[in-house]
Design a protein around this motif. Structure first.
Motif, PDB file in Angstrom:
ATOM      1  N   THR A 127     -32.677  16.510  23.347  1.00 24.35           N
ATOM      2  CA  THR A 127     -33.508  15.813  24.715  1.00 24.35           C
ATOM      3  C   THR A 127     -33.450  14.665  24.504  1.00 24.35           C
ATOM      4  N   LEU A 128     -33.078  13.918  25.636  1.00 23.47           N
ATOM      5  CA  LEU A 128     -32.984  12.629  25.582  1.00 23.47           C
ATOM      6  C   LEU A 128     -33.709  11.905  26.802  1.00 23.47           C
ATOM      7  N   PHE A 129     -34.026  10.639  26.675  1.00 26.75           N
ATOM      8  CA  PHE A 129     -34.819  10.066  27.927  1.00 26.75           C
ATOM      9  C   PHE A 129     -33.693   9.559  28.881  1.00 26.75           C
ATOM     10  N   ASN A 130     -34.005  10.215  30.230  1.00 27.92           N
ATOM     11  CA  ASN A 130     -32.897  10.080  31.039  1.00 27.92           C
ATOM     12  C   ASN A 130     -31.633  10.626  30.915  1.00 27.92           C
ATOM     13  N   ASN A 131     -30.550   9.981  30.875  1.00 31.24           N
ATOM     14  CA  ASN A 131     -29.280  10.327  30.447  1.00 31.24           C
ATOM     15  C   ASN A 131     -29.178  10.164  29.012  1.00 31.24           C
ATOM     16  N   GLY A 132     -29.213   8.984  28.307  1.00 29.86           N
ATOM     17  CA  GLY A 132     -29.322   8.486  27.120  1.00 29.86           C
ATOM     18  C   GLY A 132     -27.960   8.718  26.546  1.00 29.86           C
ATOM     19  N   GLU A 133     -26.734   8.791  27.301  1.00 29.36           N
ATOM     20  CA  GLU A 133     -25.669   8.890  26.662  1.00 29.36           C
ATOM     21  C   GLU A 133     -24.974   7.911  25.797  1.00 29.36           C
ATOM     22  N   GLU A 134     -25.606   6.770  26.163  1.00 29.89           N
ATOM     23  CA  GLU A 134     -25.303   5.490  25.628  1.00 29.89           C
ATOM     24  C   GLU A 134     -25.629   5.516  23.938  1.00 29.89           C
ATOM     25  N   MET A 135     -26.614   6.443  23.660  1.00 29.44           N
ATOM     26  CA  MET A 135     -27.313   6.426  22.310  1.00 29.44           C
ATOM     27  C   MET A 135     -26.244   7.305  21.555  1.00 29.44           C
ATOM     28  N   LEU A 136     -25.244   7.838  22.017  1.00 27.63           N
ATOM     29  CA  LEU A 136     -24.459   8.814  21.241  1.00 27.63           C
ATOM     30  C   LEU A 136     -23.403   8.117  20.246  1.00 27.63           C
ATOM     31  N   PRO A 137     -23.033   8.552  19.210  1.00 30.33           N
ATOM     32  CA  PRO A 137     -22.034   8.112  18.309  1.00 30.33           C
ATOM     33  C   PRO A 137     -20.837   8.117  19.111  1.00 30.33           C
ATOM     34  N   LYS A 138     -19.697   7.341  18.703  1.00 25.87           N
ATOM     35  CA  LYS A 138     -18.463   7.352  19.435  1.00 25.87           C
ATOM     36  C   LYS A 138     -17.686   8.558  19.330  1.00 25.87           C
ATOM     37  N   ASP A 139     -17.206   9.031  20.173  1.00 27.52           N
ATOM     38  CA  ASP A 139     -16.354  10.302  20.370  1.00 27.52           C
ATOM     39  C   ASP A 139     -16.900  11.489  20.517  1.00 27.52           C
ATOM     40  N   ILE A 140     -18.291  11.552  20.620  1.00 27.48           N
ATOM     41  CA  ILE A 140     -19.064  12.754  20.585  1.00 27.48           C
ATOM     42  C   ILE A 140     -19.211  13.001  22.354  1.00 27.48           C
ATOM     43  N   THR A 141     -19.256  14.020  22.737  1.00 26.99           N
ATOM     44  CA  THR A 141     -19.235  14.494  24.019  1.00 26.99           C
ATOM     45  C   THR A 141     -20.678  15.030  24.317  1.00 26.99           C
ATOM     46  N   LEU A 142     -21.044  14.779  25.358  1.00 33.13           N
ATOM     47  CA  LEU A 142     -22.404  15.302  25.909  1.00 33.13           C
ATOM     48  C   LEU A 142     -22.321  16.084  27.049  1.00 33.13           C
ATOM     49  N   GLN A 143     -22.707  17.279  27.072  1.00 30.88           N
ATOM     50  CA  GLN A 143     -22.735  18.170  28.208  1.00 30.88           C
ATOM     51  C   GLN A 143     -24.156  18.496  28.609  1.00 30.88           C
TER      52      GLN A 143
END
Length: 298
Positions: free
Chosen positions: A147-163
């Motif tokens: 679970t992430l706040f809003n989208n939160g994709e910027e928090m993810l480590p490099k090369d990890i995909t968020l679906q």
């Protein structure tokens, strides 16, 4: 034009540097430069220009790059479709999940998946979102459900995909059905901070509460527990109120029976919580990960 040229362009866009792109793709910088130059010559348009900010697209290049990204996305989708048609799924799938997602989605999804793929051994580990990210990053888990706040994709480590899933959550104040608070359509946390609170003792909640208390003073927390059922039982008995996301009380018997009520929380917690799966695309179990996510999304 070929897919190698398109992949080179994508990596240059991601890194804003031909040298870094070359390093990431394990080719020489001159190979990338020559390949892109050939494509520019074929199109008759300059795609990139160099500046103090790095290698950036020209105005004409932006239009071309948008189309290139669409082509690469469709190519990925085609590969996934072919893989799903030709693969025989087997082995194990290691899934790390947050408690809220486990309660909201996994039991039904897992039951359906095991019925269709009894040969797959799905191993589930429950942990908090930051731990899940590390578990996936270190490749100890094939798939993380977070679970992430809003989208939160910027928090993810490099090369990890968020679906991202279609489902979203939000915060609620959980109150007993006989509480005077039950008459409210919405509540602000600062207006009820003197009420006795039962805190769901997870870092996701603790971080929010700590930030709130810095600005508005302490909540009246009577006790903390990592067991969400204890939280709901305590509230239903009228001993306090609690904070929970809508994901935590999805199809919940306490809520459905009317023993507790969920009142939406307004400012400063009136934001959406995004739910999704994180994974590396280059894992051996990539096809199996995508297939399992289809069951979670249903």
């Amino acid at each position: 034009m070929n897919f190698e040229q398109l992949e080179y362009i994508k990596e240059v866009i991601d890194t804003k540097s031909m040298s870094i792109a070359a390093e990431n793709l394990h080719v020489s910088q001159s190979a990338i430069s020559q390949s892109i130059s050939l494509l520019e010559k074929e199109f008759g348009v300059q795609i990139f220009k160099r500046s103090r900010l790095g290698t950036i697209p020209t105005e004409e290049g932006k239009t071309i790059i948008k189309k290139i990204m669409e082509i690469l996305k469709k190519a990925d989708e085609l590969r996934e479709e072919v893989h799903s048609l030709t693969s025989t799924y087997n082995g194990e799938l290691h899934v790390a999940t947050s408690p809220s997602i486990f309660m909201a989605f996994l039991p039904k999804a897992l039951a359906r998946f095991r019925e269709d793929y009894p040969q797959i051994n799905v191993m589930i580990k429950e942990m908090e979102s930051q731990e899940i990210m590390k578990e996936v990053e270190q490749k100890k888990a094939d798939l993380g459900l977070i679970t992430l706040f809003n989208n939160g994709e910027e928090m993810l480590p490099k090369d990890i995909t968020l679906q991202s899933f279609r489902h979203q959550g939000r915060f609620n104040v959980i109150v007993p059905n006989h509480s005077e608070l039950a008459l409210n359509q919405e509540l602000q946390l600062m207006d009820v901070k003197e009420y006795p609170f039962v805190l769901y003792d997870r870092s996701f909640y603790n971080n929010l509460i700590e930030d709130f208390e810095k600005h508005y003073g302490p909540l009246n927390i009577i006790f903390r527990t990592t067991n969400s059922e204890v939280v709901k039982k305590t509230v239903s008995e009228g001993l306090g109120i609690a904070l929970m996301t809508s994901l935590m009380i999805k199809d919940d018997p306490y809520l459905e029976s009317g023993r507790i009520l969920a009142i939406p929380l307004s400012y400063p917690f009136n934001f959406n919580l995004s739910v999704g799966g994180i994974y590396y695309k280059n894992r051996n179990q990539y096809g199996l990960i995508k297939k399992f996510l289809e069951y979670v999304e249903i």
